[in-house]
Design a protein around this motif. Structure first.
Motif, PDB file in Angstrom:
ATOM      1  N   THR A 370       0.823  -1.214   0.000  1.00 54.74           N
ATOM      2  CA  THR A 370       0.000   0.000   0.000  1.00 54.74           C
ATOM      3  C   THR A 370       0.857   1.263   0.000  1.00 54.74           C
ATOM      4  OG1 THR A 370      -0.088  -0.040   2.420  1.00 54.74           O
ATOM      5  CG2 THR A 370      -1.845  -1.192   1.237  1.00 54.74           C
ATOM      6  N   GLY A 371       2.130   1.105  -0.291  1.00 53.81           N
ATOM      7  CA  GLY A 371       3.034   2.240  -0.251  1.00 53.81           C
ATOM      8  C   GLY A 371       2.651   3.359  -1.205  1.00 53.81           C
ATOM      9  N   PHE A 372       2.080   3.000  -2.379  1.00 52.41           N
ATOM     10  CA  PHE A 372       1.735   4.020  -3.375  1.00 52.41           C
ATOM     11  C   PHE A 372       0.648   4.944  -2.840  1.00 52.41           C
ATOM     12  CE2 PHE A 372      -0.718   5.540  -7.041  1.00 52.41           C
ATOM     13  CZ  PHE A 372       0.277   6.183  -7.746  1.00 52.41           C
ATOM     14  N   THR A 373      -0.418   4.356  -2.272  1.00 52.62           N
ATOM     15  CA  THR A 373      -1.507   5.189  -1.764  1.00 52.62           C
ATOM     16  C   THR A 373      -1.134   5.875  -0.461  1.00 52.62           C
ATOM     17  OG1 THR A 373      -2.438   3.228  -0.666  1.00 52.62           O
ATOM     18  CG2 THR A 373      -3.282   3.778  -2.865  1.00 52.62           C
ATOM     19  N   ALA A 374      -0.161   5.333   0.264  1.00 57.11           N
ATOM     20  CA  ALA A 374       0.262   5.948   1.520  1.00 57.11           C
ATOM     21  C   ALA A 374       1.408   6.929   1.338  1.00 57.11           C
ATOM     22  CB  ALA A 374       0.683   4.861   2.516  1.00 57.11           C
ATOM     23  N   GLY A 375       1.975   6.993   0.119  1.00 57.94           N
ATOM     24  CA  GLY A 375       3.101   7.890  -0.120  1.00 57.94           C
ATOM     25  C   GLY A 375       4.373   7.441   0.576  1.00 57.94           C
ATOM     26  N   ILE A 376       4.562   6.116   0.621  1.00 54.32           N
ATOM     27  CA  ILE A 376       5.755   5.562   1.262  1.00 54.32           C
ATOM     28  C   ILE A 376       6.553   4.769   0.228  1.00 54.32           C
ATOM     29  CG2 ILE A 376       6.626   4.018   3.042  1.00 54.32           C
ATOM     30  CD1 ILE A 376       4.127   4.590   4.657  1.00 54.32           C
TER      31      ILE A 376
END
Length: 401
Positions: A370-376
């Protein structure tokens, strides 16, 4: 150039200088050997020395430049404050910022029109601007980042480094050598010798690590990515350094020299530490017909050796004022906590071992889960290598009491 830019350049230079300080070795002739230094690429020893000197000069110049910029900024800040204070004292200016706020609080509740001007005694103005309740001086954070102390990677420098383009490093080892050579009478039959060979395969294994970082952190401080790269690289090197000694050979582990079948085993028993180490050296010479070039020993065990004294109280390895670098039985000493206390490894690393690199340290940055939607973002790093001990009998493990 801004102070922030200077700080980033200082951090990069500091990492290079720290690497050189850790990898450069002083030779017996008093020269500096830069062969273990990798941050300058594949260039000559003299060229690396020139780059090192240039980095030191640039580091000093940047420190001076940062000091000048800091002093100029402080002078400008005090000049503006002095002008503001002068305007307030004379009644010709309007209060601004923190000073204006303090004046408003001080005059709160006074009857309208009762205050035509404000005057301060010099000492009162000085106290207002320098106490904890007054104008706080700007303090810039230095560019230094004090990282967690970690074990130096020293074992990696012992075996020669070679290249492989396969997923395994293979070589042939002579498994049978029967020397039947003998004197033969005229017309007699020649004795028959026996030779046999076995293919040995050392699989290429991966050493990897990753760390998540927010996009804001990477954007707001560009130096963070350089710092993370340096620290992840150190983690990779430390793990590989340990594997060359202690890897058990069960995938995905490498097989370290201590777990290679056929190395010599020596126990201290009633011997002194120095005697036991020498017996390990002799075992390599008599069974492996090799000339050991290094001794790997834990710092606590080396401490006992360094502090050994003769019966008249004299240090065997020289007085405390002598150099900390000391050979044992004429061999290079590698002091590292990568090897367990109570174990010593001696061997001919240069001739009978090799670190086969499939790929050097590689770094990738991307999104995971979920890094893309969390900006990570995830920064990952890995290398692939195999380790070969060509002649196990050229090594010995000494177990101390």
């Amino acid at each position: 150039m801004s102070i922030e830019t200077i700080n980033r350049e200082l951090l990069t230079l500091q990492e290079r200088l720290d690497h050189v300080a850790a990898k450069a070795v002083k030779t017996d002739a008093g020269d500096i050997d830069f062969s273990g230094v990798t941050v300058y690429g594949d260039i000559s020893n003299s060229a690396k020395a020139e780059r090192f000197i240039a980095d030191q000069k640039q580091f000093a110049e940047l420190l001076n430049r940062r000091a000048v910029l800091g002093a100029m900024a402080e002078v400008e800040s005090w000049r503006e404050l002095a002008e503001e204070s002068k305007a307030l004292i004379s009644g010709s200016g309007s209060p601004r910022g923190d000073l204006a706020t303090r004046l408003a609080v001080a005059l709160k509740g006074a009857p309208a029109g009762s205050v035509q001007g404000v005057s301060f005694a010099p000492l009162e103005l000085k106290a207002l601007m320098t106490t904890s309740a007054g104008y706080p001086p700007e303090t810039l954070r230095s560019g230094r980042v004090e990282v967690t102390p970690t074990r130096p990677t020293l074992v990696m420098d012992l075996p020669p480094m070679i290249r492989t383009v396969q997923n395994a490093f293979k070589y042939v080892r002579e498994s049978t050598f029967t020397n039947a050579a003998a004197e033969v009478a005229e017309g007699g039959a020649y004795p028959e010798a026996s030779l046999a060979y076995t293919e040995v395969s050392e699989p290429v294994q991966k050493v990897a690590v990753n760390i998540p970082v927010t996009e804001e952190q990477l954007e707001d401080d560009p130096a963070v990515e350089d710092l993370i790269r340096a620290r992840l690289s150190e983690m990779i090197r430390q793990r590989l350094d340990s594997q060359l000694l202690n890897g058990n050979g069960t995938a995905p582990n490498l097989r370290g020299v201590r777990n290679v079948s056929g190395i010599n085993a020596v126990s201290q028993g009633t011997d002194t530490v120095l005697d036991a180490i020498y017996k390990g050296i002799v075992a390599c010479r008599t069974t492996g017909y090799a000339q050991p070039d290094a001794i790997v020993i834990h710092p606590t065990n080396l401490q006992a050796v360094r502090l050994a004294k003769s019966t008249d109280g004299q240090y065997l390895f020289g007085p405390p004022s002598s150099s900390l670098t000391m050979p044992i039985w004429g061999l290079r000493v590698v002091e590292t906590s990568a090897i367990p206390a109570g174990k010593v490894v001696v061997g001919d690393w240069a001739n009978y071992s090799a670190l086969a690199m499939r790929s050097n340290i590689d770094i990738q940055v991307g999104y995971s889960g979920t890094g893309f939607t969390a900006g990570i973002k995830t920064i990952r790093m890995d290398l692939r290598a195999a380790f070969a001990v060509f002649r196990p009998s050229a090594f010995a493990e000494v177990t101390l009491a």
